[in-house]
Design a protein around this motif. Structure first.
Motif, PDB file in Angstrom:
ATOM      1  N   MET A   1       0.842  -1.200   0.000  1.00 20.65           N
ATOM      2  CA  MET A   1       0.000   0.000   0.000  1.00 20.65           C
ATOM      3  C   MET A   1       0.877   1.249   0.000  1.00 20.65           C
ATOM      4  N   ASN A   2       0.655   2.101  -0.980  1.00 17.68           N
ATOM      5  CA  ASN A   2       1.440   3.317  -1.072  1.00 17.68           C
ATOM      6  C   ASN A   2       0.497   4.511  -1.062  1.00 17.68           C
ATOM      7  N   LYS A   3       0.657   5.334  -0.030  1.00 11.55           N
ATOM      8  CA  LYS A   3      -0.260   6.473   0.133  1.00 11.55           C
ATOM      9  C   LYS A   3       0.031   7.580  -0.863  1.00 11.55           C
ATOM     10  N   VAL A   4      -1.026   8.168  -1.380  1.00 13.24           N
ATOM     11  CA  VAL A   4      -0.887   9.362  -2.201  1.00 13.24           C
ATOM     12  C   VAL A   4      -0.710  10.540  -1.251  1.00 13.24           C
ATOM     13  N   ILE A   5       0.400  11.265  -1.397  1.00 13.46           N
ATOM     14  CA  ILE A   5       0.677  12.375  -0.486  1.00 13.46           C
ATOM     15  C   ILE A   5       0.101  13.681  -1.034  1.00 13.46           C
ATOM     16  N   ALA A   6       0.258  13.867  -2.343  1.00 11.63           N
ATOM     17  CA  ALA A   6      -0.235  15.103  -2.939  1.00 11.63           C
ATOM     18  C   ALA A   6      -0.628  14.842  -4.373  1.00 11.63           C
ATOM     19  N   LYS A   7      -1.534  15.646  -4.855  1.00 11.30           N
ATOM     20  CA  LYS A   7      -1.972  15.493  -6.241  1.00 11.30           C
ATOM     21  C   LYS A   7      -2.310  16.862  -6.797  1.00 11.30           C
ATOM     22  N   GLU A   8      -1.892  17.135  -8.010  1.00  9.45           N
ATOM     23  CA  GLU A   8      -2.335  18.376  -8.639  1.00  9.45           C
ATOM     24  C   GLU A   8      -2.526  18.127 -10.125  1.00  9.45           C
ATOM     25  N   GLN A   9      -3.376  18.924 -10.727  1.00 13.74           N
ATOM     26  CA  GLN A   9      -3.614  18.784 -12.152  1.00 13.74           C
ATOM     27  C   GLN A   9      -2.725  19.773 -12.885  1.00 13.74           C
ATOM     28  N   LEU A  10      -1.913  19.278 -13.817  1.00 17.88           N
ATOM     29  CA  LEU A  10      -0.978  20.157 -14.523  1.00 17.88           C
ATOM     30  C   LEU A  10      -1.569  20.686 -15.810  1.00 17.88           C
ATOM     31  N   ALA A  11      -2.394  19.898 -16.425  1.00 14.85           N
ATOM     32  CA  ALA A  11      -3.002  20.286 -17.695  1.00 14.85           C
ATOM     33  C   ALA A  11      -4.221  19.416 -17.859  1.00 14.85           C
ATOM     34  N   GLU A  12      -4.915  19.650 -18.954  1.00 14.44           N
ATOM     35  CA  GLU A  12      -6.102  18.835 -19.202  1.00 14.44           C
ATOM     36  C   GLU A  12      -5.677  17.364 -19.198  1.00 14.44           C
ATOM     37  N   GLU A  13      -6.256  16.571 -18.316  1.00 12.48           N
ATOM     38  CA  GLU A  13      -5.978  15.136 -18.223  1.00 12.48           C
ATOM     39  C   GLU A  13      -4.533  14.804 -17.852  1.00 12.48           C
ATOM     40  N   VAL A  14      -3.768  15.758 -17.350  1.00 14.96           N
ATOM     41  CA  VAL A  14      -2.408  15.446 -16.884  1.00 14.96           C
ATOM     42  C   VAL A  14      -2.304  15.744 -15.391  1.00 14.96           C
ATOM     43  N   TYR A  15      -1.822  14.779 -14.642  1.00 10.94           N
ATOM     44  CA  TYR A  15      -1.777  14.910 -13.180  1.00 10.94           C
ATOM     45  C   TYR A  15      -0.361  14.661 -12.664  1.00 10.94           C
ATOM     46  N   ARG A  16      -0.055  15.337 -11.559  1.00  7.21           N
ATOM     47  CA  ARG A  16       1.206  15.059 -10.866  1.00  7.21           C
ATOM     48  C   ARG A  16       0.838  14.536  -9.483  1.00  7.21           C
ATOM     49  N   MET A  17       1.489  13.435  -9.104  1.00  9.23           N
ATOM     50  CA  MET A  17       1.170  12.831  -7.818  1.00  9.23           C
ATOM     51  C   MET A  17       2.444  12.514  -7.076  1.00  9.23           C
ATOM     52  N   ARG A  18       2.445  12.815  -5.775  1.00  2.76           N
ATOM     53  CA  ARG A  18       3.547  12.352  -4.933  1.00  2.76           C
ATOM     54  C   ARG A  18       3.043  11.151  -4.161  1.00  2.76           C
ATOM     55  N   VAL A  19       3.806  10.062  -4.240  1.00  2.20           N
ATOM     56  CA  VAL A  19       3.366   8.804  -3.660  1.00  2.20           C
ATOM     57  C   VAL A  19       4.420   8.295  -2.688  1.00  2.20           C
ATOM     58  N   HIS A  20       3.965   7.840  -1.532  1.00  4.02           N
ATOM     59  CA  HIS A  20       4.874   7.311  -0.521  1.00  4.02           C
ATOM     60  C   HIS A  20       5.482   5.994  -1.013  1.00  4.02           C
ATOM     61  N   ALA A  21       6.807   5.938  -1.153  1.00  2.86           N
ATOM     62  CA  ALA A  21       7.505   4.720  -1.606  1.00  2.86           C
ATOM     63  C   ALA A  21       8.981   4.876  -1.258  1.00  2.86           C
ATOM     64  N   PRO A  22       9.318   4.783   0.037  1.00  2.00           N
ATOM     65  CA  PRO A  22      10.666   5.130   0.477  1.00  2.00           C
ATOM     66  C   PRO A  22      11.787   4.301  -0.155  1.00  2.00           C
ATOM     67  N   LEU A  23      11.571   2.993  -0.298  1.00  2.72           N
ATOM     68  CA  LEU A  23      12.640   2.159  -0.864  1.00  2.72           C
ATOM     69  C   LEU A  23      12.922   2.536  -2.306  1.00  2.72           C
ATOM     70  N   GLY A  80      -4.224  10.889   0.613  1.00  3.70           N
ATOM     71  CA  GLY A  80      -4.779  10.073   1.691  1.00  3.70           C
ATOM     72  C   GLY A  80      -5.212   8.708   1.191  1.00  3.70           C
ATOM     73  N   ASP A  81      -5.618   8.635  -0.084  1.00  2.00           N
ATOM     74  CA  ASP A  81      -5.941   7.328  -0.674  1.00  2.00           C
ATOM     75  C   ASP A  81      -4.643   6.564  -0.894  1.00  2.00           C
ATOM     76  N   ALA A  82      -4.774   5.276  -1.160  1.00  2.00           N
ATOM     77  CA  ALA A  82      -3.564   4.484  -1.385  1.00  2.00           C
ATOM     78  C   ALA A  82      -3.614   3.798  -2.737  1.00  2.00           C
ATOM     79  N   ILE A  83      -2.429   3.611  -3.311  1.00  2.00           N
ATOM     80  CA  ILE A  83      -2.314   2.766  -4.498  1.00  2.00           C
ATOM     81  C   ILE A  83      -1.885   1.410  -3.954  1.00  2.00           C
ATOM     82  N   ASN A  84      -2.598   0.372  -4.321  1.00  2.56           N
ATOM     83  CA  ASN A  84      -2.316  -0.935  -3.724  1.00  2.56           C
ATOM     84  C   ASN A  84      -0.921  -1.459  -4.032  1.00  2.56           C
ATOM     85  N   ASN A  85      -0.523  -1.338  -5.293  1.00  3.81           N
ATOM     86  CA  ASN A  85       0.738  -1.938  -5.688  1.00  3.81           C
ATOM     87  C   ASN A  85       1.606  -0.963  -6.483  1.00  3.81           C
ATOM     88  N   VAL A  86       2.816  -0.737  -5.986  1.00  6.10           N
ATOM     89  CA  VAL A  86       3.794   0.076  -6.713  1.00  6.10           C
ATOM     90  C   VAL A  86       5.109  -0.691  -6.664  1.00  6.10           C
TER      91      VAL A  86
END
Ligand SMILES: Cc1cc2nc3c(=O)[nH]c(=O)nc-3n(C[C@H](O)[C@H](O)[C@H](O)COP(=O)(O)OP(=O)(O)OC[C@H]3O[C@@H](n4cnc5c(N)ncnc54)[C@H](O)[C@@H]3O)c2cc1C
Ligand SMILES: Cc1cc2nc3c(=O)[nH]c(=O)nc-3n(C[C@H](O)[C@H](O)[C@H](O)COP(=O)(O)OP(=O)(O)OC[C@H]3O[C@@H](n4cnc5c(N)ncnc54)[C@H](O)[C@@H]3O)c2cc1C
Ligand code: SF4
Ligand code: FES
Lengths: 289, 498
Positions: A1-23, A80-86
């Motif tokens: 489980m990898n938590k989404v830390i931040a998300k922003e929309q950069l352009a139409e249908e383009v997103y930037r996401m910071r995801v917790h994945a320390p290793l 706050g949501d999580a991505i199950n597999n990264v």
């Protein structure tokens, strides 16, 4: 489980996401990617470049375009949501050294994977020209970030709504004609764009690196689904790449293979849009009532 | 043999058992041999080729008792010689004959950790059953005691009755062991090392554990539930399983020891690198490696078209190249994914096919067309780069080659084409180079297999290896045997270090 830390929309249908994945943040190098999957039973495994990483925070940054069902679902996640597999970092890191003069070309969403490479080339002491292009002003991403690291930035759009009205190959040709000509070109974007960039640099004999986005499943060399023909030989993008000599890649075959599931995917993408629209309608109805 | 409906088999068994039972304990060898071999009930071929449910339904109680009574309990037990992990075969078989299924399962588990898996996928006819006295006496290998099917029966019974039991675990030793991969070799090591009280962490590249048993072997032959039950058992023993972890990328092998402080590492990464034919047209749209085809279907569940996000082509005419278990699985999966015609192309004869006899028979029953002594020369595409046909050559068998099998020789000018829209290449796998590439200290042979000594120790201190990564593409039971040896060596190392 990898938590989404931040998300922003950069352009139409383009997103930037910071995801917790320390290793992954600790090990990753420019040019590498991860594979993400949301639903462990039924989800698709999709490759995305690691656009940036923060080892203190233990996060990686992904920039993606919502083009189909799986990227669509990803775009719906909130902090706050999580991505199950990264899983990652996958692929070979980019070969970085001080080549002298480098020109980096990013088309559309290709600016995302290009950014860490451009950054590393600059840090290694290269004189850096960056060309970024998009269909229109709305689709342009990472312009400020690129400006901050490039010695020279050329921006163009297909329709002229921002920067020069041109395809990226036009300024690329001009840069190749300069004296001294560039020692290295890196082109990342839609396959057709990479094909034409490689075609542009070929007569000038400028070594050209492209980063291929073939269809993948495992990303570890197990399925062979990501294979491409490079210099007449079969190579696996996930373990031998994703970067290859653009002058050697059989782009036509690659483009055909990318279209393998086109009919199936188009239906689904449309379905997603319809579902989203229905949900939005529902929501606004709920809110107004 | 032609297909027989389960009800009929059961009626026959009930009738026979009534006859035999009263004298069960004093049966003479002759009488035992007179009991007809029990046919395992299966789904009707016409029905099963359209569903993913398990083909073989398993013996009923009556059938299992009868089949077990056929065993002569030979003093020298030649069957045990044929078993790579030396299961006490007459022991567990007579427990079934006596109706004591739990004891049968316990005897099995002394030597094999995954009897429900082995009972389904081991090549029994070339292992234990090949040596069985009954088969020899009846001059027919296929009439040997059905050891594998009885193994499956006992294991299934036990799982259904008391699936909860986990083996005793020694008190915590403070030592920790990392196991790379979660296939049968790794599962065996995990259980054996954990039992000694060491902490065990399994690292798996995929998002689900189980190795080839989950992503390769299809549901209709080995249901995922069975593998998942075994994995759950490991979890309940306190084994930690980390998925989405690619050793060599997420973390280097060396770092597991140097940075993470594991006292020993076992590498069980399997043989997951698909081989291709290197023929013209192999990168056309519609050409899959068997690994990709089966992974899309099994792991990613593409066969549940309306639920799964991972697509698979809706093929009508499929060619599968190869003659092993993998080829059979791909060919049979193709029907279940909607194909109308499936052609299996193999360059030797059926006799040389490495696939299990049972699976070849199943494939034929389901309608796979066998093209033996033929091989693909090139794959032809249409103007969109999609497969439209496959061009083949006919072959004949020449002198024996290194493998002892007669070498297939192409007959010149014998080209012909078959119209297909999909080609699945199932001609074998080599070892995955990810770990060896990022671990120069690890010695591998020229095929990329990790070199180990007789205790499955690699050239690197504290690093052990086993299964397909050592043997090349082999079998579940051999992988488990290797795991068992490695676990013993790891336990000994940790004991010595105190
Ligand atoms: C090494 C690599 C790095 C990538 N980096 C990025 C990135 O940083 N940002 C980004 O937006 N995209 C990136 N991509 C592309 C991204 O993986 C696809 O856009 C995504 O998988 C599409 O999935 P979908 O279900 O939303 O769309 P779909 O509807 O499934 O497909 C839309 C199109 O995406 C492509 N595609 C489909 N499935 C896959 C797959 N499993 N792998 C690759 N491509 C596929 C096909 O061309 C398809 O026609 C990268 C691809 C690769 C191989
Ligand atoms: C389609 C098919 C059908 C088969 N049918 C039969 C049969 O009927 N009978 C039979 O006996 N055998 C059969 N086999 C062979 C049998 O499955 C294998 O011999 C056996 O699974 C090998 O076990 P293993 O433990 O060595 O590895 P595997 O089962 O291959 O498991 C290896 C695991 O390691 C993981 N891994 C790989 N690299 C890394 C890494 N760098 N980091 C972390 N994890 C990693 C993989 O994802 C995988 O989960 C079949 C094989 C296939 C492909
Ligand atoms: S060889 Fe056959 S008959 Fe003899 S003990 Fe083994 S299974 Fe029984
Ligand atoms: S993605 Fe499977 S081999 Fe590259």
């Amino acid at each position: 489980m990898n938590k989404v830390i931040a998300k922003e929309q950069l352009a139409e249908e383009v997103y930037r996401m910071r995801v917790h994945a320390p290793l992954i943040a600790e090990e990753r190098r420019p040019g590498q990617f991860v594979i993400v999957q949301q639903d462990t039973d039924y989800g698709e495994r999709i490759p995305l470049t690691i656009a940036d990483a923060d080892t203190d925070e233990g996060s990686i940054t992904l920039i993606f375009q919502s083009v189909g069902k799986s990227t669509h679902k990803l775009a719906e996640l909130e902090p706050g949501d999580a991505i199950n597999n990264v899983v990652g970092p996958l692929g070979k890191p980019t070969h970085i050294e001080n080549f002298g003069t480098a020109v980096c070309v990013g088309g559309g969403i290709g600016a995302a994977p290009l950014y860490p490479i451009a950054q590393a080339l600059k840090e290694a002491g290269n004189h850096l020209t960056v060309i970024i292009g998009a269909r229109n002003a709305e689709l342009m991403i990472l312009e400020d970030e690129m400006r901050a690291i490039a010695d020279e930035l050329i921006v163009c759009t297909d329709d002229g709504s921002h920067g020069r009205k041109a395809l990226v190959t036009e300024p690329l040709k001009e840069v190749c004609e300069r004296d001294p000509r560039p020692d290295l070109a890196v082109a990342i974007g839609p396959p057709v764009m990479m094909k034409f960039c490689a075609g542009t640099t070929r007569p000038y004999e400028v070594p050209t690196v492209v980063s291929l986005n073939t269809i993948m499943i495992d990303g570890t060399g197990m399925c062979g689904g990501c294979r491409v023909t490079v210099g007449g030989e079969t190579r696996f993008v996930c373990v031998d790449g994703p970067e290859f000599d653009g002058h050697q890649v059989d782009f036509d075959n690659m483009i055909q293979r990318l279209g393998t599931y086109k009919p199936l995917e188009d239906d689904e993408h449309e379905q997603c849009h319809l579902e989203m629209a229905a949900r939005d309608k529902e929501q606004s109805r709920n809110e107004s009532s | 043999m032609s297909y027989q409906p389960p009800e009929k088999l059961q009626q026959e068994a009930e009738r026979l058992l009534k006859e035999v039972n009263p004298r069960a304990s004093e049966l003479k060898p002759k009488e035992r041999m007179a009991i007809p071999p029990q046919t395992i009930p299966e789904q009707d071929p016409a029905v099963r080729r359209h569903n993913m449910n398990e083909v073989a339904l398993g013996y009923t109680e009556e059938q299992a008792r009868l089949e077990a009574m056929r065993c002569l309990k030979c003093k020298n037990a030649p069957c045990i010689e044929g078993c790579p992990v030396r299961i006490d075969i007459p022991g567990f078989v007579s427990a079934i004959a006596e109706g004591d299924d739990d004891r049968a399962a316990q005897i099995l588990k002394r030597n094999s950790l995954l009897p429900a898996v082995c009972g389904r996928v081991c090549p029994q006819e070339t292992q234990c059953q090949e040596h069985c006295t009954v088969g020899k006496a009846l001059k027919d290998r296929d009439q040997a005691v059905a050891i594998g099917k009885l193994e499956r029966f006992a294991a299934d019974r036990e799982r259904e009755h008391n699936g909860g039991a986990i083996p005793g675990i020694q008190p915590d030793t403070g030592k920790k062991v990392a196991i790379i991969g979660t296939g049968p070799a790794s599962i065996t090591v995990a259980a054996d090392v954990r039992r000694e009280g060491h902490a065990v962490t399994m690292l798996e590249a995929f998002h689900k554990p189980g190795g080839v048993m989950i992503y390769g072997i299809p549901e209709f032959r080995l249901p995922n539930d069975i593998v998942e039950a075994e994995i759950e058992g490991l979890r309940r023993m306190g084994v930690e399983i980390k998925t989405n972890f690619v050793v060599g990328r997420t973390r280097k092998l060396k770092d597991l020891i140097e940075k993470d402080g594991y006292d020993a590492v076992f590498v069980g990464t399997g043989a997951g690198l698909p081989r291709f034919m290197n023929i013209e047209g192999e990168n056309l749209v519609g050409v899959y490696s068997a690994n990709e085809y089966l992974t899309r279907s099994n792991l990613m569940r593409a066969y549940e078209r309306d639920r799964a996000d991972t697509p698979i082509l809706e093929s009508k005419q499929v060619a599968v190249l190869g003659g092993g278990n993998v080829a059979m699985d791909a060919a049979r999966s193709a029907f279940r994914l909607g194909a109308e015609e499936v052609h299996l192309i193999y360059r030797r004869t059926e006799k040389e096919m490495p696939a299990r006899v049972e699976e070849v028979a199943h494939a034929k029953e389901e309608g796979v067309e066998f093209h033996v002594l033929q091989n693909a020369k090139r794959i032809l595409g249409d103007e969109h780069g999609r497969v439209k046909a496959i061009e083949c050559l006919r072959y004949e068998l020449g002198e024996p080659d290194d493998s002892g099998r007669r070498r297939p020789v192409a007959i010149e000018g014998s080209e012909f084409t078959i119209d297909v829209d999909t080609v699945v290449v199932a001609i074998g796998n080599s070892s995955n180079p990810l770990i060896s590439q990022t671990t120069p200290e690890l010695k591998v042979n020229r095929w990329g297999n990790i070199e180990v000594d007789e205790d499955n120790r690699s050239s690197m201190d504290r690093v052990y290896a086993g299964g397909d990564i050592v043997l090349g593409a082999a079998t579940v039971i051999l992988a488990m045997g290797e795991g068992r040896r490695a676990a013993e060596a790891i336990n000994a190392q940790l004991r010595d270090e105190g």
